[in-house]
Design a protein around this motif. Structure first.
Motif, PDB file in Angstrom:
ATOM      1  N   TYR A 329     -28.422  69.898  47.152  1.00  0.00           N
ATOM      2  CA  TYR A 329     -27.370  70.917  47.060  1.00  0.00           C
ATOM      3  C   TYR A 329     -27.617  71.862  45.885  1.00  0.00           C
ATOM      4  O   TYR A 329     -27.523  73.088  46.025  1.00  0.00           O
ATOM      5  N   SER A 333     -28.351  75.880  46.166  1.00  0.00           N
ATOM      6  CA  SER A 333     -27.295  76.755  45.670  1.00  0.00           C
ATOM      7  C   SER A 333     -27.756  77.698  44.568  1.00  0.00           C
ATOM      8  O   SER A 333     -27.053  78.671  44.265  1.00  0.00           O
ATOM      9  N   GLU A 441     -21.602  69.349  52.192  1.00  0.00           N
ATOM     10  CA  GLU A 441     -21.791  70.503  51.314  1.00  0.00           C
ATOM     11  C   GLU A 441     -23.242  70.993  51.356  1.00  0.00           C
ATOM     12  O   GLU A 441     -23.484  72.192  51.492  1.00  0.00           O
ATOM     13  N   TRP A 442     -24.206  70.084  51.241  1.00  0.00           N
ATOM     14  CA  TRP A 442     -25.586  70.573  51.248  1.00  0.00           C
ATOM     15  C   TRP A 442     -25.987  71.066  52.625  1.00  0.00           C
ATOM     16  O   TRP A 442     -26.777  72.024  52.744  1.00  0.00           O
ATOM     17  N   GLN A 444     -23.924  72.518  54.805  1.00  0.00           N
ATOM     18  CA  GLN A 444     -23.309  73.830  54.962  1.00  0.00           C
ATOM     19  C   GLN A 444     -23.993  74.862  54.084  1.00  0.00           C
ATOM     20  O   GLN A 444     -24.109  76.027  54.463  1.00  0.00           O
ATOM     21  N   CYS A 445     -24.437  74.446  52.902  1.00  0.00           N
ATOM     22  CA  CYS A 445     -25.174  75.374  52.044  1.00  0.00           C
ATOM     23  C   CYS A 445     -26.480  75.800  52.708  1.00  0.00           C
ATOM     24  O   CYS A 445     -26.924  76.941  52.557  1.00  0.00           O
ATOM     25  N   GLN A 448     -25.136  77.927  56.082  1.00  0.00           N
ATOM     26  CA  GLN A 448     -24.166  78.997  55.900  1.00  0.00           C
ATOM     27  C   GLN A 448     -24.783  80.393  56.050  1.00  0.00           C
ATOM     28  O   GLN A 448     -24.161  81.287  56.632  1.00  0.00           O
TER      29      GLN A 448
END
Length: 887
Positions: A329, A333, A441-442, A444-445, A448
């Protein structure tokens, strides 16, 4: 007598207790009077009462016996211990007395008589007071000792830690700081005195701990970075223990993440991508490469880094899975420029066709990376020992968050400079709770950046299709004959539907069916635009050349129609035959396109039904509110499920494609409408060509001198004054030619009756007035039925006859200026002749019959009809104007 209802076991026991003897109680219960003069009640009543009393007494006896047995058992169990308890109490009292006597001073023991009972309480009180005094003294002395030790420890803390740091004894320094940190809560409780503040006493100590911890971290950080860079697992493990002692596991993770991802982030930021600003300005820079080539290799190298971490993380960290998730992540990011920016640049620097295809390829590469990362996480999950429970982990997190450096540590400062959120970073201990949430989260990162393109898939796909196909028409369409034009249309149709099938695959791969609504719209508009372009070109194929005379032009040497001697006398030019052939070929091409459209719709329907099945399964799994989360990972599916693609319109479409016994669903209505319009345009063109000789004959029909002729009789040659009346009139030459042309049409259709092109879209076959005919044939064609050659010929002949009548009655006859009695008779004869012919062609009665009836009226009949007209009879007004009828 007493009521038997009151005689119970409890009442029996109670009454026996109150009565002096049994006999008195029995008399009372039986209500026996004391004197002998009263009348005794019947013995039967006494017997029933005695039975009740006997039952109640028996029950009371059993209950009392049971209670006594329980009491006896309890006493039997307690009696042996009673003597032991008494002896134990006595021994304890004697021992206490001796202890108290020995604790008194000798003078107190000699002055206080031990034999008197009144002196014992005073001695005991003094002993207890002395004990209390001694205990207080001990407690205070121990507290003073602890304070002195603590003061000594804190005074030497800085010197000891500095010395240990100089000796590079980092573990001992961390242990010393950890011990001092553990003393902070104890000293905070013990040093609080009235009138002083614990914060004022301990704030300098906290500041000292923070400063020394920062010095330790600063001394450790170079060695830590070198160990992480060199993949020295044992050193990293010892450093992690040191950071754990000073409660800075989060800072260690930040150092670790920053070092391990540095090569990956640097490769992303220094990559020279085609189309980006400054990509080719400096000559010493490397050659620009396309994003579609760089991105998969970048993800492969990142996956190789993660695979290498799989062996090291379990040795260093207690939670390797969550640590690897945080590493993924944080790496994704902090990429600069963001992946979304580079993906959007594809559309700014290139065509939409290439851009969307590249986006789909990059998306597939991202899915492959996600699957690879999931496999690595699964291996960690299978090999790792059980994690701490939620309660223990939460307590550890609370302990770690108990103290945070007043001055932000170097690792936090470095993370803040790269865009990380301060204080709650993923890499910190307090932010790594819940592996599932971090996984989402990772994921979707990672996915996305593709979401905006997935939402706009319908628009982007339509642009791709338009750019891929280019112009639907060949550049030399006007120079192509019918066969080559139809072949060009078929070939273009193959390209169109091949591109459309690729669109289905792209939609399933890129959006997993979520963009089905946009896909259907794009395909419908794409196919309909292709057909409409060919429809608009039909008028250019025929042209607007005027015919100076019927039959002008040379005969075609290679015309299949003219090779038949039966058609050699037809009044068509070589250009007419070419146009007929071209219209027929294009109709055949239109039928082929419609067949291919039907097959494509079947393929599209099958794909949508597969999508509908998985969607409806997901909807049903949550009681009607479940979400379909496809893709390589759950986070990827959540992005799609929570986007605007998951709309009510999508649900309606997927419910409509469910197999049923109803009429087949038309997924591409605009395409079908465009094909119908294409067929009608070709049919109209073919009608114009077939009827062009007839229209050419009728062009001069309104200006014939016959209409103004004054004689209705002819003189006999050689016999002056003898007039022979004309009993019947023959049709005029123009009417003869028109009639012969209509009668020749069946001969023409005998040649083309076997051609399937004429049977295409018969339901829309109409005259020039645009009224649809042959409804039954149209419905049969929708059901897929094939028309017989006879039915096709009859439909076309009826349509051509109707078109001729419409042209004759609306465009030709109203142009006649005047109509004498003789002219009216001639016109009536022409109309009767033509009426007979068109009736044979299957044309129903209409305006032609109305013209014949009005023209055949006498002047008196016409004036009477005109007088009764309310202005709605347009044909009657035209005839009245020609015949000069006035009311």
């Amino acid at each position: 007598m007493a009521s038997t209802a009151t005689v119970t076991a409890a009442s029996v026991v109670e009454q026996l207790d109150k009565s002096p003897d049994v006999l008195t109680w029995l008399n009372t219960v039986l209500n026996v009077p004391g004197d002998d003069s009263s009348t005794d009640p019947p013995l039967v009543q006494h017997a029933s009462t005695l039975d009740t009393l006997q039952t109640a007494t028996s029950i009371a006896t059993q209950s009392t016996s049971a209670t006594l047995e329980h009491i006896i058992d309890d006493i039997a169990r307690a009696a042996p211990r009673l003597a032991y308890d008494i002896h134990f109490t006595r021994d304890g009292a004697l021992a206490l007395r001796n202890i108290l006597a020995q604790s008194l001073p000798p003078q107190s023991r000699s002055s206080v008589p031990t034999t008197t009972d009144s002196a014992e309480p005073d001695a005991t009180s003094k002993v207890l007071e002395r004990l209390q005094h001694l205990d207080t003294l001990r407690v205070r002395m121990e507290a003073a000792r602890d304070v002195l030790r603590e003061a000594e420890s804190w005074s030497a803390l800085e010197t000891e830690v500095t010395t240990l740091l100089a000796e590079k004894a980092y573990a001992r320094a961390a242990s010393r700081l950890s011990a001092s940190a553990r003393l902070m809560p104890v000293s905070a409780r013990t040093a609080t005195t009235p009138g002083t503040s614990s914060g004022g006493v301990h704030e300098p100590r906290r500041a000292l701990l923070t400063s020394l911890a920062n010095q330790l971290e600063a001394a450790l950080s170079p060695d830590l970075v070198r160990a992480v860079t060199a993949s020295d697992v044992e050193s990293c493990k010892s450093f992690y223990a040191i950071f754990g002692d000073i409660e800075r596991e989060g800072e260690f993770r930040n150092y670790y993440y920053g070092t391990r991802r540095s090569s990956t982030v640097e490769a992303w930021s220094k990559a020279v991508i085609e189309g980006e600003s400054g990509s080719g300005e400096e000559p010493d820079k490397e050659t620009p490469q396309s994003l579609s080539a760089f991105y998969p290799s970048f993800l492969s190298s990142f996956l190789a880094v993660l695979n290498g971490e799989r062996a090291a993380l379990p040795t260093i960290f207690p939670d390797p899975e969550r640590t690897l998730v945080a590493l993924i992540y944080t790496t994704l990011s902090v990429l600069t420029p963001p992946p979304a920016q580079r993906l959007a640049a594809l559309f700014h620097n290139g065509s939409s066709a290439t851009a969307l295809k590249d986006i789909v390829k990059l998306f597939q590469a991202s899915e492959e990376f996600a699957r690879g990362a999931e496999r690595i996480l699964e291996k960690l999950r299978a090999s790792a020992p059980p994690l701490l429970t939620a309660s223990s982990s939460s307590s550890n997190e609370a302990k770690h968050s108990r103290r945070r450096s007043v001055r932000m540590s170097m690792s936090w400062r470095s993370m803040s400079s790269t865009g990380r959120l301060g204080g709650g970073a993923i890499g910190s201990t307090g932010a790594t709770g819940g592996g599932a949430d971090e996984g989402a989260e990772w994921e979707q990162c990672l996915f996305q950046p593709f979401l905006d393109f997935q939402v706009d898939f319908g628009t982007l796909e339509r642009r791709l299709l338009d750019e891929t196909l280019g112009s639907p028409l060949p550049g030399n369409i006007r120079d192509l004959d019918g066969d080559r034009a139809a072949r060009a249309m078929r070939e273009r149709a193959v390209d169109v539907f091949s591109a459309a099938e690729e669109s289905i695959e792209r939609c399933l791969v890129f959006t997993h069916g979520y963009a089905s609504v946009g896909l259907v719209r794009a395909l419908d508009a794409f196919v309909s635009a292709f057909v409409e372009t060919w429809t608009n070109s039909i008028s250019n194929l025929v042209g607007t050349d005027s015919r100076s005379m019927p039959g002008s032009g040379s005969k075609p040497a290679a015309s299949a129609a003219l090779e038949d001697e039966e058609l050699a006398d037809l009044d068509y030019t070589s250009q007419d035959w070419a146009h007929i052939q071209k219209a027929l070929h294009l109709l055949a091409a239109g039928r082929a396109v419609k067949d291919r459209l039907g097959m494509f719709e079947t393929r599209l329907m099958a794909s949508l039904r597969q999508v509908s099945t998985v969607f409806r399964t997901a909807w049903g799994s949550g009681g009607g509110s479940g979400m379909y989360t496809p893709g390589a990972t759950k986070g990827q599916g959540l992005l799609l499920a929570q986007s605007s693609l998951n709309s009510l319109e999508l649900r309606e479409l997927l419910m409509r494609v469910v197999p049923s016994t109803k009429h087949p669903l038309n997924l591409l209505p605009s395409a079908h409408t465009a094909l119908t319009a294409f067929a009608r345009a070709n049919q109209h063109t073919l009608q114009r060509v077939l009827l062009s000789p007839l229209y050419a004959h009728l062009a001069a029909y309104p200006t014939l001198p016959l209409w103004s002729a004054a004689r209705a009789q002819e003189a006999v040659p050689g016999m002056t004054g003898v007039i022979v009346p004309i009993f019947s009139l023959s049709p005029s030459d123009v009417a003869h030619r028109v009639g012969d042309g209509l009668l020749n049409l069946p001969r023409l259709f005998e040649v083309y009756a076997e051609d399937d092109a004429l049977g295409f879209e018969l339901g829309g076959l109409a005259g020039t007035d645009g009224v649809e005919t042959v409804i039954a044939m149209g419905e049969a064609e929708e059901r897929g039925q094939v028309h017989s050659p006879e039915a096709v010929t009859a439909a076309w002949l009826s349509s051509l006859g109707r078109a001729t009548v419409v042209h004759f009655t609306r465009d030709v006859l109203p142009q006649i200026k005047t109509l004498s009695v003789a002219g009216a008779a001639q016109l009536s004869a022409d109309l009767g002749y033509l009426e007979t012919i068109v009736r044979a062609l299957g044309v129903e009665k209409g305006d032609l019959e109305r013209w014949k009836a009005l023209v055949g009226m006498t002047d008196n009949e016409g004036r009477a009809a005109l007088a009764n007209d309310d202005g709605s009879d347009k044909i009657g007004q035209l005839v009245a104007k020609m015949r000069k009828w006035t009311v």
